[in-house]
Write a protein that holds these residues in place. Structure first.
Motif, PDB file in Angstrom:
ATOM      1  N   GLU A   1       0.823  -1.205   0.000  1.00 17.87           N
ATOM      2  CA  GLU A   1       0.000   0.000   0.000  1.00 17.87           C
ATOM      3  C   GLU A   1       0.858   1.257   0.000  1.00 17.87           C
ATOM      4  O   GLU A   1       1.944   1.286   0.585  1.00 17.87           O
ATOM      5  CB  GLU A   1      -0.910   0.052   1.234  1.00 17.87           C
ATOM      6  CG  GLU A   1      -2.132  -0.830   1.165  1.00 17.87           C
ATOM      7  CD  GLU A   1      -3.044  -0.594   2.349  1.00 17.87           C
ATOM      8  OE1 GLU A   1      -4.266  -0.433   2.145  1.00 17.87           O
ATOM      9  OE2 GLU A   1      -2.542  -0.575   3.493  1.00 17.87           O
ATOM     10  N   HIS A   2       0.357   2.310  -0.645  1.00 21.52           N
ATOM     11  CA  HIS A   2       0.961   3.644  -0.599  1.00 21.52           C
ATOM     12  C   HIS A   2       0.407   4.327   0.651  1.00 21.52           C
ATOM     13  O   HIS A   2      -0.779   4.644   0.729  1.00 21.52           O
ATOM     14  CB  HIS A   2       0.587   4.423  -1.859  1.00 21.52           C
ATOM     15  CG  HIS A   2       1.257   5.755  -1.978  1.00 21.52           C
ATOM     16  ND1 HIS A   2       2.570   5.903  -2.347  1.00 21.52           N
ATOM     17  CD2 HIS A   2       0.787   7.014  -1.775  1.00 21.52           C
ATOM     18  CE1 HIS A   2       2.878   7.189  -2.376  1.00 21.52           C
ATOM     19  NE2 HIS A   2       1.817   7.881  -2.029  1.00 21.52           N
ATOM     20  N   VAL A   3       1.285   4.520   1.655  1.00 20.17           N
ATOM     21  CA  VAL A   3       0.857   4.963   2.981  1.00 20.17           C
ATOM     22  C   VAL A   3       1.349   6.386   3.240  1.00 20.17           C
ATOM     23  O   VAL A   3       2.464   6.755   2.861  1.00 20.17           O
ATOM     24  CB  VAL A   3       1.417   4.019   4.070  1.00 20.17           C
ATOM     25  CG1 VAL A   3       1.079   4.523   5.469  1.00 20.17           C
ATOM     26  CG2 VAL A   3       0.883   2.603   3.863  1.00 20.17           C
ATOM     27  N   ALA A   4       0.498   7.171   3.877  1.00 21.86           N
ATOM     28  CA  ALA A   4       0.920   8.448   4.436  1.00 21.86           C
ATOM     29  C   ALA A   4       0.616   8.432   5.926  1.00 21.86           C
ATOM     30  O   ALA A   4      -0.388   7.858   6.362  1.00 21.86           O
ATOM     31  CB  ALA A   4       0.217   9.619   3.768  1.00 21.86           C
ATOM     32  N   VAL A   5       1.491   9.036   6.698  1.00 21.32           N
ATOM     33  CA  VAL A   5       1.339   9.101   8.152  1.00 21.32           C
ATOM     34  C   VAL A   5       1.236  10.575   8.518  1.00 21.32           C
ATOM     35  O   VAL A   5       2.093  11.375   8.116  1.00 21.32           O
ATOM     36  CB  VAL A   5       2.540   8.460   8.868  1.00 21.32           C
ATOM     37  CG1 VAL A   5       2.317   8.440  10.372  1.00 21.32           C
ATOM     38  CG2 VAL A   5       2.802   7.049   8.338  1.00 21.32           C
ATOM     39  N   VAL A   6       0.205  10.965   9.261  1.00 17.87           N
ATOM     40  CA  VAL A   6       0.065  12.355   9.668  1.00 17.87           C
ATOM     41  C   VAL A   6      -0.016  12.436  11.178  1.00 17.87           C
ATOM     42  O   VAL A   6      -0.751  11.685  11.821  1.00 17.87           O
ATOM     43  CB  VAL A   6      -1.170  13.041   9.019  1.00 17.87           C
ATOM     44  CG1 VAL A   6      -2.468  12.325   9.366  1.00 17.87           C
ATOM     45  CG2 VAL A   6      -1.251  14.513   9.447  1.00 17.87           C
TER      46      VAL A   6
ATOM     47  N   VAL B   1      -2.647   8.398  -2.247  1.00 21.45           N
ATOM     48  CA  VAL B   1      -2.449   7.736  -0.958  1.00 21.45           C
ATOM     49  C   VAL B   1      -3.587   6.750  -0.720  1.00 21.45           C
ATOM     50  O   VAL B   1      -4.764   7.102  -0.782  1.00 21.45           O
ATOM     51  CB  VAL B   1      -2.395   8.772   0.185  1.00 21.45           C
ATOM     52  CG1 VAL B   1      -2.343   8.070   1.536  1.00 21.45           C
ATOM     53  CG2 VAL B   1      -1.184   9.685   0.006  1.00 21.45           C
ATOM     54  N   GLU B   2      -3.225   5.499  -0.418  1.00 22.70           N
ATOM     55  CA  GLU B   2      -4.240   4.463  -0.178  1.00 22.70           C
ATOM     56  C   GLU B   2      -4.633   4.355   1.281  1.00 22.70           C
ATOM     57  O   GLU B   2      -5.770   3.996   1.599  1.00 22.70           O
ATOM     58  CB  GLU B   2      -3.721   3.115  -0.672  1.00 22.70           C
ATOM     59  CG  GLU B   2      -3.477   3.073  -2.173  1.00 22.70           C
ATOM     60  CD  GLU B   2      -2.692   1.843  -2.578  1.00 22.70           C
ATOM     61  OE1 GLU B   2      -3.347   0.819  -2.889  1.00 22.70           O
ATOM     62  OE2 GLU B   2      -1.449   1.898  -2.592  1.00 22.70           O
ATOM     63  N   ARG B   3      -3.696   4.656   2.180  1.00 23.19           N
ATOM     64  CA  ARG B   3      -3.972   4.556   3.617  1.00 23.19           C
ATOM     65  C   ARG B   3      -3.339   5.740   4.332  1.00 23.19           C
ATOM     66  O   ARG B   3      -2.160   6.055   4.104  1.00 23.19           O
ATOM     67  CB  ARG B   3      -3.434   3.244   4.179  1.00 23.19           C
ATOM     68  CG  ARG B   3      -3.676   3.051   5.683  1.00 23.19           C
ATOM     69  CD  ARG B   3      -3.226   1.677   6.143  1.00 23.19           C
ATOM     70  NE  ARG B   3      -4.063   0.643   5.529  1.00 23.19           N
ATOM     71  CZ  ARG B   3      -5.094   0.072   6.135  1.00 23.19           C
ATOM     72  NH1 ARG B   3      -5.408   0.403   7.365  1.00 23.19           N
ATOM     73  NH2 ARG B   3      -5.800  -0.855   5.530  1.00 23.19           N
ATOM     74  N   LEU B   4      -4.108   6.388   5.208  1.00 18.90           N
ATOM     75  CA  LEU B   4      -3.617   7.504   6.009  1.00 18.90           C
ATOM     76  C   LEU B   4      -3.671   7.093   7.474  1.00 18.90           C
ATOM     77  O   LEU B   4      -4.740   6.767   8.003  1.00 18.90           O
ATOM     78  CB  LEU B   4      -4.470   8.751   5.783  1.00 18.90           C
ATOM     79  CG  LEU B   4      -4.053  10.011   6.554  1.00 18.90           C
ATOM     80  CD1 LEU B   4      -2.674  10.490   6.093  1.00 18.90           C
ATOM     81  CD2 LEU B   4      -5.085  11.124   6.372  1.00 18.90           C
ATOM     82  N   VAL B   5      -2.510   7.102   8.135  1.00 19.52           N
ATOM     83  CA  VAL B   5      -2.403   6.720   9.542  1.00 19.52           C
ATOM     84  C   VAL B   5      -2.259   7.992  10.372  1.00 19.52           C
ATOM     85  O   VAL B   5      -1.313   8.758  10.196  1.00 19.52           O
ATOM     86  CB  VAL B   5      -1.194   5.790   9.776  1.00 19.52           C
ATOM     87  CG1 VAL B   5      -1.136   5.348  11.237  1.00 19.52           C
ATOM     88  CG2 VAL B   5      -1.255   4.581   8.848  1.00 19.52           C
ATOM     89  N   VAL B   6      -3.205   8.221  11.280  1.00 17.30           N
ATOM     90  CA  VAL B   6      -3.287   9.479  12.021  1.00 17.30           C
ATOM     91  C   VAL B   6      -2.895   9.252  13.482  1.00 17.30           C
ATOM     92  O   VAL B   6      -3.322   8.280  14.114  1.00 17.30           O
ATOM     93  CB  VAL B   6      -4.716  10.063  11.965  1.00 17.30           C
ATOM     94  CG1 VAL B   6      -4.752  11.451  12.597  1.00 17.30           C
ATOM     95  CG2 VAL B   6      -5.215  10.119  10.523  1.00 17.30           C
ATOM     96  N   SER B   7      -2.089  10.188  14.010  1.00 20.43           N
ATOM     97  CA  SER B   7      -1.735  10.168  15.434  1.00 20.43           C
ATOM     98  C   SER B   7      -1.741  11.590  15.952  1.00 20.43           C
ATOM     99  O   SER B   7      -2.020  12.540  15.228  1.00 20.43           O
ATOM    100  CB  SER B   7      -0.364   9.518  15.641  1.00 20.43           C
ATOM    101  OG  SER B   7       0.650  10.283  15.013  1.00 20.43           O
ATOM    102  N   GLY B   8      -1.410  11.751  17.239  1.00 22.79           N
ATOM    103  CA  GLY B   8      -1.422  13.063  17.854  1.00 22.79           C
ATOM    104  C   GLY B   8      -2.772  13.379  18.474  1.00 22.79           C
ATOM    105  O   GLY B   8      -3.751  12.645  18.321  1.00 22.79           O
ATOM    106  N   GLY B   9      -2.831  14.515  19.180  1.00 17.42           N
ATOM    107  CA  GLY B   9      -4.065  14.903  19.844  1.00 17.42           C
ATOM    108  C   GLY B   9      -5.233  15.048  18.897  1.00 17.42           C
ATOM    109  O   GLY B   9      -6.389  14.783  19.268  1.00 17.42           O
ATOM    110  N   GLY B  10      -4.961  15.456  17.644  1.00 16.71           N
ATOM    111  CA  GLY B  10      -6.033  15.613  16.673  1.00 16.71           C
ATOM    112  C   GLY B  10      -6.713  14.304  16.319  1.00 16.71           C
ATOM    113  O   GLY B  10      -7.854  14.303  15.835  1.00 16.71           O
ATOM    114  N   ALA B  11      -6.042  13.175  16.578  1.00 20.72           N
ATOM    115  CA  ALA B  11      -6.659  11.875  16.313  1.00 20.72           C
ATOM    116  C   ALA B  11      -7.780  11.574  17.299  1.00 20.72           C
ATOM    117  O   ALA B  11      -8.562  10.644  17.080  1.00 20.72           O
ATOM    118  CB  ALA B  11      -5.601  10.779  16.371  1.00 20.72           C
TER     119      ALA B  11
END
Length: 378
Positions: A166-171, A299-309
């Protein structure tokens, strides 16, 4: 299999919500890095300390105040590490190393004559109080090589979140928002990452200004509002958001003074405050998505972290902006959303003790890869 190292990571970000500490083990197995999270602890800043840190980032303050904050933050970090270690039944002396990001009070990567930055929190004092090696000042070596000194989490993202299919982006949606782009089956040289603009910083500022709250729980306030078109158009015209990477930013551009100026120019009196929070929340989602559309490919998958998640409405808006992308949180990978950046700096400290480089030059703009961080011994 390489020897396991037990590492702690300490993070306090631009959102100024407090200190996050993780303890984890890292090792290498079958040519892949592995980790096991042992514990996570969050400690809020005392209100007066938070107020003083905010002033130090947005207003001129005496050098004596900077020196006092440098020392007090180290004590605050030490207390948080002790608390995290107690929660899992160990002492800091049983750690191999502690990696400390420090509190950024100035970040100017495009300064004349070379980038500059300052993170507070005395590393030698922390090593004495914890009784174990401490690594800090992670950004300076990259800045000295012509880089932006940020972002520094992409190497962690590459090691632990890349995919062969997968083409992944992490935010990370902290005070600022930053993305890491991991093409399918990528090598380290193919990783790209940059700051997209504000994450929670303007949402939190509006909540504090109009409602006396530190943040918008679950995005309920934003959900109740409507889009303010004059403010929306002004936000979409901010040059940093649309500029190509590499780029990084902080409260120097997205602090409370800039927000106040925008509100004075674009928001008439008597407008419901919920509409302001709604527009700012939608802007965070749009600015992340627009950066991905312009500079990240499909982007096929976006992985979110941080307080905004933790802001359900913000996650919904991200999904609306990126309808062809699966939006998930880092929790699906065994990484609590509020612990990810602390875990990254534990990993960078692990690499520093192994004398491995920690930056990706194509990400930061540095001339070469360098070992990141200064080691202080007890």
């Amino acid at each position: 299999m390489s020897r396991r190292r037990r590492c702690a990571g300490v993070m306090s970000g631009t959102s100024l919500d407090g200190v996050d500490v993780v303890v984890a083990e890292f090792w290498q197995e079958r040519r892949r890095r592995r980790f096991r999270l042992l514990g996570h602890h969050h400690e809020e800043f005392p209100p007066m300390l938070r107020h003083r840190l905010l002033r130090a980032q947005e207003e001129p303050v005496p050098i004596g105040e900077v020196a006092r904050l440098h020392w007090e933050l180290a004590r605050c970090y030490a207390d948080a590490v002790h608390a995290c270690c107690r929660s899992i039944g160990i002492t800091p002396r049983q750690l191999d190393v502690v990696g400390v990001h420090g509190q950024t009070v100035w970040h100017e990567p495009a300064a004349a004559g070379g980038g500059v930055g300052l993170q507070l929190g005395s590393i030698p004092a922390l090593a004495q109080w914890l009784g174990c090696p401490v690594v800090g000042d992670f950004r300076s070596a990259d800045l000295a090589q012509g880089g932006q000194g940020a972002p520094l989490v992409p190497l962690f993202d590459y090691e632990f979140l890349r995919s062969s299919h997968e083409h992944v982006a992490v935010v990370n949606l902290g005070g600022m928002a930053n993305v890491t782009v991991l093409p399918r089956g990528c090598s380290p040289m193919q990783v790209r990452a940059w700051d997209t603009g504000p994450g929670n910083v303007w949402i939190d500022a509006a909540m504090e200004l109009f409602f006396g709250l530190r943040y918008d729980p679950e995005g309920r306030t934003a959900r109740a509002g409507r889009l303010l078109m004059p403010l929306w158009r002004a936000l979409q015209s901010i040059e940093f958001v649309l500029a190509p990477p590499p780029k990084s930013t902080g409260r120097e551009l997205f602090g409370r003074p800039h927000l106040r100026a925008l509100l004075q120019q674009c928001v008439p009196a008597q407008v419901p405050a919920e509409d302001i929070v709604h527009t700012l929340t939608r802007f965070t989602a749009w600015s992340v998505a627009e950066n991905l559309r312009r500079y990240a490919g499909s982007v096929e998958r976006l992985v979110v972290s941080g307080g905004g998640a933790c802001n359900g409405f913000l996650l919904e808006l991200l999904q609306q902006e990126l309808p062809g992308t699966v939006v998930v949180t880092s929790q699906q990978y065994g990484i609590p959303v509020l612990a990810k950046e602390a875990l990254c700096f534990a990993y960078l400290a692990y690499r520093r003790m192994a004398q491995e480089t920690g930056n990706l030059p194509q990400v930061t703009g540095a001339r070469c890869a360098v070992q990141l961080g200064v080691v202080a011994l007890p």
